[in-house]
Structure formats: structure tokens, C-alpha cells
Design a protein around this motif. Structure first.
Motif, mmCIF file in Angstrom:
data_model
loop_
_atom_site.group_PDB
_atom_site.id
_atom_site.type_symbol
_atom_site.label_atom_id
_atom_site.label_comp_id
_atom_site.label_asym_id
_atom_site.label_seq_id
_atom_site.Cartn_x
_atom_site.Cartn_y
_atom_site.Cartn_z
ATOM 1 N N LYS A 28 0.832 -1.202 0.000
ATOM 2 C CA LYS A 28 0.000 0.000 0.000
ATOM 3 C C LYS A 28 0.868 1.253 0.000
ATOM 4 O O LYS A 28 1.953 1.279 0.564
ATOM 5 N N ASN A 46 -2.333 4.903 1.547
ATOM 6 C CA ASN A 46 -3.471 4.168 2.120
ATOM 7 C C ASN A 46 -4.103 3.158 1.163
ATOM 8 O O ASN A 46 -4.958 2.384 1.587
ATOM 9 N N PHE A 47 -3.713 3.161 -0.122
ATOM 10 C CA PHE A 47 -4.425 2.353 -1.100
ATOM 11 C C PHE A 47 -3.498 1.329 -1.767
ATOM 12 O O PHE A 47 -2.286 1.517 -1.845
ATOM 13 N N ASP A 48 -4.117 0.242 -2.274
ATOM 14 C CA ASP A 48 -3.350 -0.845 -2.877
ATOM 15 C C ASP A 48 -3.281 -0.748 -4.397
ATOM 16 O O ASP A 48 -2.873 -1.698 -5.066
ATOM 17 N N ARG A 68 -14.161 -0.929 -1.533
ATOM 18 C CA ARG A 68 -12.761 -0.767 -1.909
ATOM 19 C C ARG A 68 -12.213 0.603 -1.514
ATOM 20 O O ARG A 68 -11.265 0.689 -0.751
ATOM 21 N N GLN A 128 -10.580 1.223 2.432
ATOM 22 C CA GLN A 128 -9.141 1.486 2.575
ATOM 23 C C GLN A 128 -8.889 2.873 3.151
ATOM 24 O O GLN A 128 -7.988 3.051 3.976
ATOM 25 N N ARG A 187 -9.401 2.626 6.759
ATOM 26 C CA ARG A 187 -8.555 1.599 7.389
ATOM 27 C C ARG A 187 -9.380 0.444 7.986
ATOM 28 O O ARG A 187 -9.022 -0.122 9.011
ATOM 29 N N GLN A 241 -9.641 -2.524 7.223
ATOM 30 C CA GLN A 241 -8.920 -3.798 7.310
ATOM 31 C C GLN A 241 -8.219 -3.955 8.656
ATOM 32 O O GLN A 241 -7.880 -5.072 9.062
ATOM 33 N N TYR A 283 -7.058 7.529 -5.054
ATOM 34 C CA TYR A 283 -7.612 6.232 -5.434
ATOM 35 C C TYR A 283 -8.002 6.218 -6.906
ATOM 36 O O TYR A 283 -7.793 5.221 -7.619
#
Length: 824
Positions: free
Chosen positions: A179, A182-184, A533, A537, A540, A542, A768
Motif C-alpha cells: 500500500k 493508504n491504497f493498494d 474498496r 481502505q 482503514r 482492514q 484512489y
């Protein structure tokens, strides 16, 4: 074949710049930027109209007098010096000016205890800096640039499902996504490695066999694990009625044949069956698509010392190829309350030791569900994936290759997210020809599909660049790439037929068409990806998985409740999207979404069943995101709340002003005493001891009052008024002097200064959407989007459309380092 594909991919990766060369007409004319217009100047003036007139020289003096005392070349507070900063020349130091604007708009500078200029001086300073930077940005827009993106796990799964009607778990092959911001999906951390490329090759090979089917498949074993935190008191989603606990999943069988299903059960520390003292015998039902295929008796005397350990298995079961829902669950033997020495725990296996004690009703628990096979394969049945792949069937040898070409064209256009070139088709058909010669038509198609899935054109999202683009030059991205950007932003999946058709016609780059498509896609259920999604993210969510509340203190916390908490926040965010409400409702809404379990957790009566529904809070104690258990749990420790974590989360996630990391050598809060004079201390009392250290106090003055205002919510987000038997003291004073005691007062204080909330949300949405970090030169774009959205009351669609219509989304710049590459 794998080695050939790996070599092919490696060569392709070395020439990624070649992918970025646009072979059609030049896009530079479309990319020509407008001159500075009267309308632009009017908008800037209206947006940044000052409440009073202060000269830039006077404002520079304010900076030197108020800010440079700490931000100088000696102290370098915040790793920044303002000793030579000039407000009039802010456009020459945009990175520093943007940092100043962020802190000033949040009201965090000067810090608490420092003198502040009177009146609206600081607001005027921020406004003036914004006006100068925005004027410079209109005269010379900067869209930014990024390298190629690759499909992350979530995007890969959705792409496979969309292409092949096949559900897969990308984690079976691909490593965890790194990441950034903050994003994948951020390009700067998606550089491929040899190991990662091997993982994509393995995935392509396995998925092509699952999709087409493999009549010669060899026996393998797939294990599905049930988290220890999961409760097994109730029916599992997808399991047949009349069952409890267990596992229910959709499994794709590669061929018709016989399969053996095995079940591993939990044991107590001494090796015997957990739940062996239950007052009834247990049976496990194995079912396929809801139909029982085996019923297994559980031997309450089984032990890990037995030859088969804690494993039970079925006789061979005939199963057809394709995706089937398989379930292993206990047959429910009773329902209703039990007369025990203590009430049943929501976390049904909080401690395996209780399985051997009397006076507590404990039942057996399933740990693993294993599928082994196929044995004696007999062929492949028609499946949803095969129907999707085989759009034609040859009736003679002469028809085989033309049919394969049609299949390749259909799948390739969708997989590559653009029409295949003749070179693409030729390369893919080479794989078909080789495999068809060895194993026939279907084997050739499977090999061609593997080549498509292993191709850089599928794995990577490389955007075309006009041939005539020179180093440092701005250009409009192609319609095909714009379709991908829009679709992965709003749906987290490849573009649909409508987007692809508009892109092929060259119409999608028309701003009106682009806006209309964004509105269409927002109205589609697939836009729920913005909640699952983007919002998940950004917020947070997750991190809930990292917090396992102490089972002795919170015995009803379980995996299903954690999943419900996350689902509540996702549904809440998507309600703002679909109803086009104000983004500020995220922080103040008086409603949420709950099912029976979550409503019971919150103390809300009258909600039954597993389905989520919208409810209005009965009082003002909970409002918006900060009243939801997901946020309150992920900002807690296992055995206590953390005002520091909660305050830090608000500052970082909502206000975009994260506190600096603690200085080295500062002791953790856990090192402070837990008790004093025979009395357990509250978290607040321990925090006051901790921040008596001068090194800690400066940052805690920001974080602690925010977190303390939320301390009426315990580790799992339930309401409380005491801690360790002592009344809670949640009083505090924010960094701007506003007194806060509870969530209502905190929300009121945050919404009194909405600019940081709105801009931070926009920055995250933009990062994002465009797949890169938001930089200082994006500040004017962020302000323009938020300014335009203000006229409509900050409605969600205005932010999304604003991002889509921005230069950062529609355009790019050729990096200076790419000058030589553009010649290829």
C-alpha cells in the motif's frame, strides 16, 4: 510453456515504453490547454475572496513573527524552515505553501500555548496563499504523471470473474499488495519482480484449467480454514437450514470425478475433542448445492493420538465439474436457551480448555474443510465458464482454427481492455496452434487463454502515449485508457461494453459524455465498490482484523460481529453515494445499517434476522462514522480503549494532518502503572502520567482531547459510563481551544471547520481514482473540486464527477526521463 511465457513477459516488460506509444492520430491537439480566461479569474476571485485586506508584505511579516520562531534553519520544526518565505512569492515554493495551507485550515498552527495573531489574520493568510497558488495553476496546469499500474488482488479477482464467469481467490497465487497513500492501487509501489511475475504465470495456468476444465486433472487437496475467532453457535451463511457452524464455500471442481471431503475438528489442550462433554451426540452434514451427500458421526472419544487424528472424511462422492457450493456443518440438535452455570459466549471457542469442564454447554467445532480429488475423472461437464469461453464449436477440422480465432478475439478484446491488434492475435494464436497440435481444439483454446492471462496487456494497465509527445509535455490519455481509469475507479473492474464502444468511437473523451458515463456508472450496483474498496481502505477498515479483543473482557466479540461492523460502514458509505447526499453526512448522519447481531451489540431493540436494514439512532450518542463500532474497534487495543489511537486516526484519516511519530526512547503508555493506592487507574489517568513527559506533551495536546471525547465507547464500540469501576472523565479542550466532552460536541467542533474534512476526503478520492499519490501541485485541483461542490451542498456525485473531469484524471505528462523512450 511457463518458461516461454516468462521470457516473453520479461521482454515485454523491458519495452513497456513501447506500449505507451499511441499509433493513431496525435492526441496533442485535444490536449491543448485553454488560456487563462476571465471566467477562471472570476472563479478564483470568488473562491478566495478575503474577509479583510492585508498586504502580502504584512502577511509575510506575520509568518516571520509567528511561524519562523519554530520553523527555522536551527529548529527545523516539521523539517521545514520559513525564515526566507515570502507570501508574494508563494508560487515559487508551492510545496511549503501547501503544507502551510493545510495546517492553517485545520486550525493546528500555531500550536496550543503559542500566541496567535488577532482577528482573521490566519484565515486571510491561508486564503491569500491559496489565491496565489491557484492563479499560478490556472496559468500552468500540472496533471502529474505515473508509471503503469498492475492488477492488484481485488482487481484481478474481479477481472477474472468478469471475463470468465469464474470466482477465484487471488491470494492463492499473488502475494499481499503493498500500500501507498493508504491504497493498494498506487503505481509507485507496484513495480513487478521476478517472483511476482512467476505468481501471475502460476495463476494464469491454474485459472485457465479451472475455466476450460481439465479431463486429465490429477488429484490435489484444497483446504478451507475457519478462523478461530468465528462463532459456531449459529447457521453459517450459505449452509442448509437446520445446521450450525462449519464452513460453506463455492469451490470450482476441475473435472467430473470422485472427490473425498475431509473435516478436521478442534481439540482441547490435552488432545481430546473440544465439546466431548456435550449432552448429545454430534453429526456433520456434507452437502453440495444444498443437497446432502454424506452424514458423518462425530466420535466424542476421538483424540489427536488416533491414527487419523481429529480428521473425519467421507467416502468418494461423484461431483460434476464447475463451481459448486459445498458445505460441511453440524446438524443442529437443539435450539433455545440452555440452563448452564454461565451464559453461552458469543465467541464460542474463546478458550478450548472449557470444552472439558462441566456446567457449560460446549459443542464440537470444525477447524478445516478439505477437498481432495478428482479420482477417476470421467470428463468435463458444461459450466458457466465454458459457456462464456466457447462462443463457437467447430464441426470439422477445417472450422477449428477460425473458431479459435473468434474465441481469442472475443476474450482478448475484453482482457486487454482494448481491441486486439493483428500482432496480438498472431502471438496468442501461436500458443493455440502448438497446444492444439498436441491435445486438440480445447487444449489449444486453454493454452491461448493462459497466454492471454499471462500477458502484460492483461496484468498491467499501461497507458498509451502519443508518438509526437515530447519529454515534459502534457497530453490527453487515449479513450481506451480513460475507459479503464473510469471503470476501475467506480467499479474496480474492467470497462463494460458501453464504455468500450464509446472509447472505440473516440467519444468518451468528450467532457459531457464522460460526465454522463460517470453518472450512469454511479447508478449501477457495481458502484458499491466505492464502499468496499475506496472507503474501506481510506477508513482503514482492514485494521479490524488486527484487533482481537480480550476474550475474558469481551467474550461476545467474534469474527461474524467484526464482519458485521465492517459491512455497516460500507453500506453507510454507499448510501451516501447512491442517495447523493452531502459528504458531511459521513460525520453527522443520524442513521446507520444493522442486522440483529449488530443491533443487539448497540442495544437497539426490534431488529431481527441476518439482513442489514437502515435504522435511525434512538438518541444522539451515536452519529456518523465516529459512532460506528468498526472505527471504534480498529482504534483500540485488545484490552483497553486508546484515546491516542482514536485521536491520531481522526487527525490522519479525517483531517489529513497526522501527528509526527513519537521521539525515540519515549516509553509506551503500557509502561505506566496500572494501579495506584490499590485502585485500578482509568486510561485517562494513565495518559496524564504519560504526557507529563515534555517530549510527549506537544503531540498529545492534539490527539488526546479528540480520543477522550470518544472514550464512552469501549473496545468494541459499546456504550459505557465507567472504566475499572470509576466514572469516566472525558472532558478535554481541542487544539483550537474548543471544549469537548463527547461525540456530539466533537462532531460539532469538526463541522464548524469543514474545510479540512472536505479536502482530505477529496485528496483520498483523487489518489484512489488516478492511482498515484496526491502531490503539492494537486492542491489547486483539490480546491477547485471542493469549491465547485460547495455550491450544491457538497453532494457526493459532485466530488466524483469533479475528480473524473479534472486534468489529473484525463491527462498526463511525459516525464523528462522518458525523452529517449518516446523515440521507440
Amino acid at each position: 510453456m511457463k518458461s516461454f511465457l516468462t521470457a516473453t513477459t520479461s521482454v515485454a516488460l523491458l519495452s513497456l515504453a513501447g506500449f505507451a506509444v499511441y499509433s493513431g492520430p496525435s492526441q496533442l491537439q485535444a490536449a491543448r490547454l485553454p488560456d487563462l480566461s476571465r471566467a477562471d479569474l472570476t472563479r478564483i476571485a470568488a473562491t478566495h475572496r478575503r474577509s479583510s485586506t492585508i498586504s502580502t508584505d504584512s502577511l509575510t511579516a506575520v509568518v516571520q513573527r509567528t511561524c519562523a520562531a519554530c520553523h527555522n534553519t536551527t529548529d527545523m520544526a516539521g523539517e521545514m524552515s520559513l525564515e526566507t518565505f515570502s507570501v508574494a512569492e508563494a508560487a515559487n515554493s508551492p510545496a511549503i505553501a501547501e503544507r502551510m495551507i493545510s495546517k492553517l485550515r485545520a486550525g493546528m498552527m500555531p500550536p496550543p500555548g503559542r500566541g496567535r495573531p488577532g482577528g482573521d489574520t490566519l484565515a486571510t493568510l491561508a486564503t491569500t496563499l491559496e489565491e496565489i497558488l491557484d492563479r499560478a495553476a490556472v496559468a500552468n496546469p500540472e496533471p502529474g504523471a505515473r508509471t503503469f499500474q498492475r492488477l492488484n488482488r481485488a482487481e484481478y479477482e474481479r477481472s477474472i470473474r468478469d471475463l470468465l464467469t469464474l470466482s477465484v481467490n487471488a491470494g492463492d497465487w499473488l502475494p499481499l499488495d503493498t500500500k501507498s497513500a493508504n491504497f493498494d492501487n498506487i503505481a509507485d509501489v507496484q513495480t513487478p519482480s521476478a517472483t511476482l511475475l512467476d505468481a501471475y504465470m502460476d495463476a494464469a495456468s491454474a485459472i485457465s484449467r479451472l475455466a476450460v476444465g481439465d479431463p486429465h486433472a490429477r488429484p490435489t487437496a484444497t483446504t478451507y480454514k475457519l478462523p478461530r475467532l468465528a462463532s459456531q453457535w449459529d447457521k453459517t451463511e450459505g449452509a442448509p437450514e437446520g445446521t450450525r457452524g462449519g464452513i460453506s464455500v463455492v469451490h470450482t471442481f476441475p473435472a467430473n470425478g470422485e472427490y473425498v471431503f475431509a473435516i478436521a475438528l478442534h481439540a482441547i489442550p490435552t488432545g481430546q475433542l473440544f465439546g466431548s462433554a456435550a449432552p448429545f451426540d454430534e453429526k456433520i452434514e456434507v452437502s453440495i448445492n444444498g443437497e446432502r451427500v454424506a452424514l458423518i458421526d462425530v466420535d466424542r472419544g476421538m483424540s489427536q493420538a488416533d491414527p487419523n487424528g481429529m480428521e473425519l472424511k467421507t467416502p468418494p462422492v461423484p461431483v460434476k465439474a464447475g463451481a459448486q457450493r459445498i458445505t460441511a456443518a453440524f446438524v443442529r440438535t437443539f435450539d433455545g436457551p440452555v440452563n448452564d452455570n454461565m451464559a453461552p459466549l458469543g465467541h464460542s471457542i474463546a478458550d478450548t480448555q472449557i470444552g472439558s469442564q462441566a456446567g457449560v454447554t460446549i459443542m464440537a467445532h470444525l477447524q478445516d474443510f478439505i477437498v481432495r480429488g478428482p479420482y477417476n475423472p470421467t470428463g468435463v461437464s458444461e459450466t458457466a465458464s465454458r459457456k462464456r469461453i466457447f462462443s463457437c464449436r467447430p464441426t470439422s477440422a477445417a472450422e477449428a482454427r477460425p473458431c479459435a480465432e473468434k474465441i481469442v478475439a472475443d476474450l482478448g478484446d475484453e482482457a486487454y481492455r482494448r481491441p486486439l491488434t493483428e500482432s496480438d492475435k498472431k502471438a496468442i494464436m501461436a500458443f493455440y496452434d502448438r497446444a492444439a497440435k498436441e491435445g486438440g481444439f480445447e487444449n489449444g483454446v486453454r493454452s491461448a487463454l493462459e497466454a492471454i492471462l499471462a500477458s502484460p496487456h492483461f496484468i498491467f494497465r499501461v497507458e498509451e502515449r502519443p508518438k509526437s509527445a515530447k519529454a515534459g509535455e502534457k497530453y490527453a490519455i487515449s479513450d481506451n485508457d480513460l475507459a479503464s481509469r473510469l471503470s476501475f475507479f467506480l467499479w474496480d473492474m474492467p470497462p463494460d461494453e458501453t464504455l468500450q464502444a464509446l472509447a472505440a468511437q473516440g467519444k468518451l473523451s468528450d467532457p459531457k459524455v464522460l460526465q454522463a458515463q460517470a453518472q450512469r456508472m454511479l447508478a449501477d450496483p457495481r458502484s458499491d465498490a466505492l464502499g468496499t474498496r475506496f472507503a474501506a481502505q481510506w477508513l482503514r477498515l482492514q485494521d479490524i482484523e488486527k484487533v482481537h479483543p480480550d476474550e475474558n473482557m469481551y467474550p461476545d466479540f467474534r469474527q461474524q460481529l467484526a464482519d458485521d461492523m465492517r459491512r455497516e460502514t460500507e453500506l453507510f458509505f454507499n448510501s451516501i453515494v447512491h442517495e447523493n447526499k452531502s459528504v458531511l453526512d459521513l460525520f453527522s448522519a443520524d442513521y446507520t445499517y444493522v442486522n440483529e447481531a449488530l443491533a443487539k451489540h448497540y442495544g437497539m431493540p426490534g431488529v431481527t434476522g441476518t439482513q442489514f436494514r437502515r435504522v435511525t439512532y434512538p438518541d444522539a450518542r451515536r452519529r456518523g462514522l465516529l459512532g460506528q463500532a468498526s472505527i471504534l474497534t480498529l482504534t483500540s487495543h485488545a484490552n483497553r480503549t486508546s484515546p491516542v489511537l482514536r485521536g491520531k486516526w481522526v487527525m490522519e484519516v479525517l483531517l489529513g494532518s497526522p501527528p509526527p511519530p513519537p521521539p525515540p526512547g519515549v516509553p509506551d503508555l503500557e509502561k505506566t502503572g496500572e494501579a495506584k493506592e490499590g485502585r485500578m487507574l482509568t486510561t485517562r489517568e494513565r495518559m496524564e502520567q504519560h504526557r507529563s513527559n515534555p517530549q510527549c506533551k506537544s503531540c498529545h495536546l492534539y490527539m488526546d482531547p479528540i480520543g477522550l471525547a470518544l472514550d464512552n465507547f469501549d473496545v468494541t464500540g459499546q456504550w459505557r459510563i465507567r472504566e475499572n469501576g470509576a466514572p469516566l472523565d472525558t472532558r478535554g479542550e481541542l487544539y483550537d481551544g474548543t471544549p469537548v466532552t463527547n461525540l456530539v460536541e466533537l462532531q460539532r467542533a469538526l463541522l464548524k471547520r469543514p474545510t479540512p474534512l472536505i479536502r482530505t476526503f477529496t485528496q483520498n478520492l483523487m489518489a484512489y481514482a488516478i492511482g498515484r499519490r496526491v502531490e503539492y501541485y494537486d492542491g489547486p485541483t483539490v480546491r477547485r473540486i471542493t469549491s465547485d461542490a460547495a455550491a450544491g451542498g457538497y453532494r457526493m456525485s459532485d466530488f466524483i464527477v469533479g475528480v473524473v473531469k479534472s486534468d489529473a484524471f484525463r491527462m498526463s505528462r511525459v516525464p523528462a526521463a522518458s525523452a529517449d523512450q518516446t523515440k521507440h
